[in-house]
Motif scaffolding. Structure first.
Motif, mmCIF file in Angstrom:
data_model
loop_
_atom_site.group_PDB
_atom_site.id
_atom_site.type_symbol
_atom_site.label_atom_id
_atom_site.label_comp_id
_atom_site.label_asym_id
_atom_site.label_seq_id
_atom_site.Cartn_x
_atom_site.Cartn_y
_atom_site.Cartn_z
ATOM 1 N N ARG A 201 -2.172 -7.722 -11.361
ATOM 2 C CA ARG A 201 -2.236 -8.808 -12.076
ATOM 3 C C ARG A 201 -3.739 -9.216 -12.512
ATOM 4 N NH1 ARG A 201 2.192 -12.418 -8.884
ATOM 5 N NH2 ARG A 201 4.126 -11.787 -9.872
ATOM 6 N N LYS A 202 -4.830 -8.766 -11.791
ATOM 7 C CA LYS A 202 -6.207 -9.041 -12.081
ATOM 8 C C LYS A 202 -6.671 -7.888 -13.035
ATOM 9 C CE LYS A 202 -7.307 -12.434 -9.328
ATOM 10 N NZ LYS A 202 -7.829 -13.772 -9.887
ATOM 11 N N ARG A 203 -5.758 -7.201 -13.613
ATOM 12 C CA ARG A 203 -5.958 -6.003 -14.491
ATOM 13 C C ARG A 203 -6.938 -4.896 -13.855
ATOM 14 N NH1 ARG A 203 -3.195 -7.937 -18.417
ATOM 15 N NH2 ARG A 203 -3.621 -6.272 -19.721
ATOM 16 N N LEU A 204 -6.834 -4.540 -12.502
ATOM 17 C CA LEU A 204 -7.270 -3.377 -11.916
ATOM 18 C C LEU A 204 -6.466 -2.425 -11.521
ATOM 19 C CD1 LEU A 204 -9.885 -5.933 -9.852
ATOM 20 C CD2 LEU A 204 -10.539 -4.454 -11.670
ATOM 21 N N VAL A 205 -6.809 -1.210 -11.570
ATOM 22 C CA VAL A 205 -6.176 -0.004 -11.210
ATOM 23 C C VAL A 205 -6.925 0.405 -9.820
ATOM 24 C CG1 VAL A 205 -5.282 2.216 -11.620
ATOM 25 C CG2 VAL A 205 -5.196 0.427 -13.339
ATOM 26 N N HIS A 206 -6.186 0.738 -8.580
ATOM 27 C CA HIS A 206 -6.715 1.184 -7.367
ATOM 28 C C HIS A 206 -7.135 2.530 -7.605
ATOM 29 C CE1 HIS A 206 -7.435 1.972 -3.398
ATOM 30 N NE2 HIS A 206 -7.626 0.897 -2.989
ATOM 31 N N ARG A 207 -6.384 3.490 -7.970
ATOM 32 C CA ARG A 207 -6.436 4.929 -8.310
ATOM 33 C C ARG A 207 -6.606 5.889 -6.949
ATOM 34 N NH1 ARG A 207 -10.087 6.802 -13.209
ATOM 35 N NH2 ARG A 207 -11.462 7.057 -11.700
ATOM 36 N N ASP A 208 -6.256 5.209 -5.537
ATOM 37 C CA ASP A 208 -6.247 6.169 -4.454
ATOM 38 C C ASP A 208 -5.511 5.318 -3.467
ATOM 39 O OD1 ASP A 208 -6.778 7.945 -2.688
ATOM 40 O OD2 ASP A 208 -9.040 7.748 -2.463
ATOM 41 N N ILE A 209 -4.203 4.787 -3.945
ATOM 42 C CA ILE A 209 -3.446 4.190 -2.665
ATOM 43 C C ILE A 209 -2.734 5.411 -2.005
ATOM 44 C CG2 ILE A 209 -1.307 2.833 -2.357
ATOM 45 C CD1 ILE A 209 -1.725 1.788 -5.493
ATOM 46 N N ALA A 210 -3.036 5.017 -0.679
ATOM 47 C CA ALA A 210 -2.682 6.069 0.384
ATOM 48 C C ALA A 210 -2.773 5.423 2.007
ATOM 49 C CB ALA A 210 -3.507 7.401 0.353
ATOM 50 N N ALA A 211 -2.347 6.044 2.692
ATOM 51 C CA ALA A 211 -2.009 5.638 4.281
ATOM 52 C C ALA A 211 -3.782 5.546 4.710
ATOM 53 C CB ALA A 211 -1.553 6.178 5.012
ATOM 54 N N ARG A 212 -4.457 6.408 4.281
ATOM 55 C CA ARG A 212 -5.989 6.346 4.765
ATOM 56 C C ARG A 212 -6.809 5.297 4.170
ATOM 57 N NH1 ARG A 212 -4.858 10.417 1.130
ATOM 58 N NH2 ARG A 212 -5.843 9.990 -1.069
ATOM 59 N N ASN A 213 -6.261 4.807 3.116
ATOM 60 C CA ASN A 213 -7.022 3.613 2.495
ATOM 61 C C ASN A 213 -6.494 2.262 2.893
ATOM 62 O OD1 ASN A 213 -9.087 5.298 1.755
ATOM 63 N ND2 ASN A 213 -8.064 5.798 -0.305
ATOM 64 N N CYS A 214 -5.666 2.285 4.105
ATOM 65 C CA CYS A 214 -4.985 0.801 4.472
ATOM 66 C C CYS A 214 -5.342 0.819 5.980
ATOM 67 C CB CYS A 214 -3.603 0.925 4.204
ATOM 68 S SG CYS A 214 -2.837 0.977 2.614
ATOM 69 N N VAL A 215 -5.120 -0.581 6.305
ATOM 70 C CA VAL A 215 -5.427 -0.810 7.687
ATOM 71 C C VAL A 215 -4.309 -1.543 8.237
ATOM 72 C CG1 VAL A 215 -7.946 -0.638 7.547
ATOM 73 C CG2 VAL A 215 -6.843 -2.933 7.139
ATOM 74 N N VAL A 216 -4.104 -1.628 9.527
ATOM 75 C CA VAL A 216 -2.840 -2.261 10.181
ATOM 76 C C VAL A 216 -3.316 -2.710 11.481
ATOM 77 C CG1 VAL A 216 -1.970 -0.285 11.089
ATOM 78 C CG2 VAL A 216 -0.317 -1.911 10.756
ATOM 79 N N ASP A 217 -2.681 -3.801 11.997
ATOM 80 C CA ASP A 217 -3.023 -4.310 13.178
ATOM 81 C C ASP A 217 -1.702 -3.940 14.089
ATOM 82 O OD1 ASP A 217 -1.265 -6.316 12.679
ATOM 83 O OD2 ASP A 217 -2.760 -7.577 12.769
ATOM 84 N N ASP A 218 -1.929 -4.642 15.498
ATOM 85 C CA ASP A 218 -0.767 -4.542 16.512
ATOM 86 C C ASP A 218 0.556 -5.157 15.873
ATOM 87 O OD1 ASP A 218 -2.193 -2.737 17.992
ATOM 88 O OD2 ASP A 218 -2.935 -4.264 19.173
ATOM 89 N N GLU A 219 0.469 -6.298 15.133
ATOM 90 C CA GLU A 219 1.517 -6.945 14.578
ATOM 91 C C GLU A 219 2.071 -6.372 13.284
ATOM 92 O OE1 GLU A 219 2.728 -9.310 16.455
ATOM 93 O OE2 GLU A 219 1.337 -9.100 17.889
ATOM 94 N N LEU A 220 1.585 -5.135 12.869
ATOM 95 C CA LEU A 220 2.062 -4.409 11.795
ATOM 96 C C LEU A 220 1.772 -5.248 10.417
ATOM 97 C CD1 LEU A 220 5.379 -2.854 12.751
ATOM 98 C CD2 LEU A 220 3.030 -1.844 13.173
ATOM 99 N N ARG A 221 0.845 -6.003 10.553
ATOM 100 C CA ARG A 221 -0.045 -6.766 9.023
ATOM 101 C C ARG A 221 -0.868 -5.646 8.478
ATOM 102 N NH1 ARG A 221 -1.702 -12.372 12.139
ATOM 103 N NH2 ARG A 221 -2.589 -10.662 13.396
ATOM 104 N N VAL A 222 -0.601 -5.368 7.358
ATOM 105 C CA VAL A 222 -1.456 -4.251 6.598
ATOM 106 C C VAL A 222 -2.323 -4.901 5.672
ATOM 107 C CG1 VAL A 222 -0.846 -2.200 5.370
ATOM 108 C CG2 VAL A 222 0.875 -2.876 7.063
ATOM 109 N N GLN A 223 -3.395 -4.350 5.425
ATOM 110 C CA GLN A 223 -4.139 -4.389 4.336
ATOM 111 C C GLN A 223 -4.738 -3.427 3.501
ATOM 112 O OE1 GLN A 223 -7.188 -6.780 6.330
ATOM 113 N NE2 GLN A 223 -6.552 -8.596 5.506
#
Length: 560
Positions: A411-433
């Motif tokens: 929606r911000k008209r941006l393309v990530h181009r490298d979406i993968a598990a290695r480029n995400c973080v998660v905490d013990d409550e399974l909240r993901v960024q």
């Protein structure tokens, strides 16, 4: 849709989704054979104690051009030899012939395993040949077990030897003019000598240029850095300019007209960002190394903000002492890609420190988050205790968080181009960024490949148009999200582990995709499959993906 065997075949072989038959014998591929054909470190049982692995029998296993023998291992468990017959069916006998090192009819021995081989002899031209190895084992007088192993052999014509071969010796055409041979040999020696001189001159020039570059004073930026002293008592001078504000950005390989990549901003814009969020190096304390690569490191640390009573916990991305200026500039460019974006599903940079006496620091807030790929691997096998079991409902909730964050980017008209598990973080409550991909190539080198274009790319996460044309769009992000879903359901297995990176484009073009993971519901796998449509226009948007995942999540909660 045709699906590849992938790592699912190895897992399925271990689970033995099978039907019992009468008979007592084993037939399997050894660990060395599985590694040769599929790149997996495991044995593959087709028959274990008389039980046929019907799941593994369904797949057509590709045989690379470099493999010229297929090995099978078997043993009789009945206390007596078991009669067998072997028959090989070839789709194109002119392009491929075979030979066995055992007789076509015989007996499976007792008292130990026996490995036999089927030799594959390719013809004089390139071809892909389908072959079936059919084995019938008589378990009793009235019962027999029939097995069929399907293979696809790749044959490539050997162009390395164009001379005729006589008795194993390559014979070159003889010349009638021996004087001409001497003349051409002399010319060849002279050319080789001149080439050697040119190489030495070029090496000296490159070495001298590199030495002069290191002797040049570091270019200084305006207004960056701080005059405060660090804990060691040394003064900090003006900051180094890794990104000159007047230098135009490099041309983009993307073919998207209205969307741009996160880090495809002008260098002037990045320079202004650095000025806005510059922090004092003396306020940052590095505590421990979280991750380390060849030239990059991720530290756990603390940042004492001016006026604050207590320091903040932070993660610090930085480069090692031997990192080049280009690597440091890339770290800054990719690390600042999410700056200015505000979404709970995005991990944006908190601050940056660029000093002339060290590598740049990129600070990120640290509230218990950790790399998601490493988290998934620990869920599969943990040395710290029992492995954590993730339910399908939890996996869908994690996928929904990622999808909503990527929807915000689009929606911000941006393309990530490298979406993968290695480029995400998660905490013990399974909240993901979702995070940027700064240092990802260095920290996860097994996920990136260079196909001769001097650019490391996540080949096995890329859409077909990204592989062929370096074309990126919201639809290519959708493809990568499908691979990320597969990573979630397999607990971070490597996708397409059996496929050579140089063959990925043709593999996808032929219609092959990742196989459905074991224990993955059909509804969730259908979402993945939609993401891998050949045409970008046929792939769903993230708004549609969110609706599909929410409906599936609602179905799951009905039974909990």
């Amino acid at each position: 849709m045709r699906l590849s065997i992938g790592a699912t075949l190895a897992v399925g072989a271990c689970l033995l989704l099978a039907e019992p038959v009468t008979g007592f014998f084993n037939l399997f591929l050894s660990q060395a054979e599985v590694r040769k054909l599929m790149g997996l470190k495991a044995e593959l049982f087709y028959v274990r104690e008389g039980v046929v692995n019907e799941y593994a029998m369904k797949f057509v296993v590709p045989v690379p051009a470099a493999v010229h023998k297929l090995h099978f291992t078997w043993e009789s468990l009945a206390g007596r030899p078991l009669p067998y017959t072997i028959y090989v069916d070839i789709s194109n006998p002119a392009a491929l012939t075979t030979s066995l090192n055992v007789s076509e009819t015989g007996e499976i021995p007792t008292g130990g395993v026996q490995t036999w081989a089927l030799a594959l002899h390719c013809g004089p031209y390139d071809a892909e040949i389908d072959l079936s190895v059919m084995i019938s084992v008589s378990t009793t007088r009235r019962n027999s077990t029939r097995l069929e192993f399907k293979r696809k052999k790749i044959c490539l014509k050997d162009k390395s030897n164009s001379h005729p071969v006589i008795d194993g010796v390559s014979i070159a055409a003889s010349s009638t003019n021996s004087g001409g041979q001497v003349f051409y040999a002399a010319v060849g020696c002279a050319c080789a000598f001149i080439a050697a001189i040119c190489v030495l001159v070029l090496a000296y020039y490159v070495k001298d240029k590199k030495a002069r570059r290191h002797r040049e004073p570091l270019q200084e930026s305006r207004g960056l850095g701080s005059a405060c002293s660090v804990e060691r008592g040394t003064g900090i001078g003006p900051a180094q300019t890794f990104l000159s504000p007047d230098t135009p950005p490099p041309p983009s390989a993307a073919s998207v007209s209205t969307y741009r990549r996160l880090d495809e901003r002008s260098n002037r814009e990045l320079y202004e960002r650095i000025q806005e969020i510059t922090i004092q190096r003396c306020r940052v304390r590095l505590l421990s190394v979280e991750m380390e690569g060849t030239f990059g490191r991720v530290y756990r640390g603390s940042y004492h903000e001016e006026g604050a009573t207590t320091p903040k916990d932070v993660l610090v991305k930085t480069a090692a002492e031997h990192a080049s200026q280009a690597q440091m500039a890339l770290l800054l460019r990719e690390g600042l890609s999410l700056y200015g974006l505000n979404h709970p599903g995005l991990l944006a940079v908190l601050g940056v420190s660029v000093e002339d006496r060290g590598a740049p620091f990129l600070l990120y807030p640290h509230t218990g988050y950790r790399n998601m790929k490493r988290f998934l691997l620990r869920c599969k096998l943990s040395s710290e205790g029992p492995a954590r079991a993730l339910t399908t409902q939890e996996l869908v909730e994690m996928a929904l968080q990622i999808a909503k964050a990527v929807q915000y980017l689009h929606r911000k008209r941006l393309v990530h181009r490298d979406i993968a598990a290695r480029n995400c973080v998660v905490d013990d409550e399974l909240r993901v960024q979702i995070a940027d991909n700064a240092l990802a190539r260095d920290l996860f080198p097994q996920d990136y490949y260079c196909l001769g274009d001097n650019e490391n790319r996540p080949i096995k996460w890329l859409a077909i148009e990204s592989l062929l044309n370096k074309s990126f769009s919201t639809a290519s992000d959708v493809w990568a999200f499908g691979v990320l879903l597969w990573e979630l359901t397999t607990l971070a297995q490597q996708p397409y582990v059996e496929v050579d990176p140089f063959e990925m484009a043709s593999y996808l073009r032929d219609g092959y995709r990742l196989a459905q993971p074991v224990n993955c519901p059909d509804e969730l796998f259908a979402v993945m499959a939609y993401c891998w449509a050949m045409s970008p226009d046929e792939r769903p948007t993230f708004s549609q993906l969110i609706v599909c995942l929410q409906e599936f999540h609602a179905q799951l909660t009905k039974y909990v």
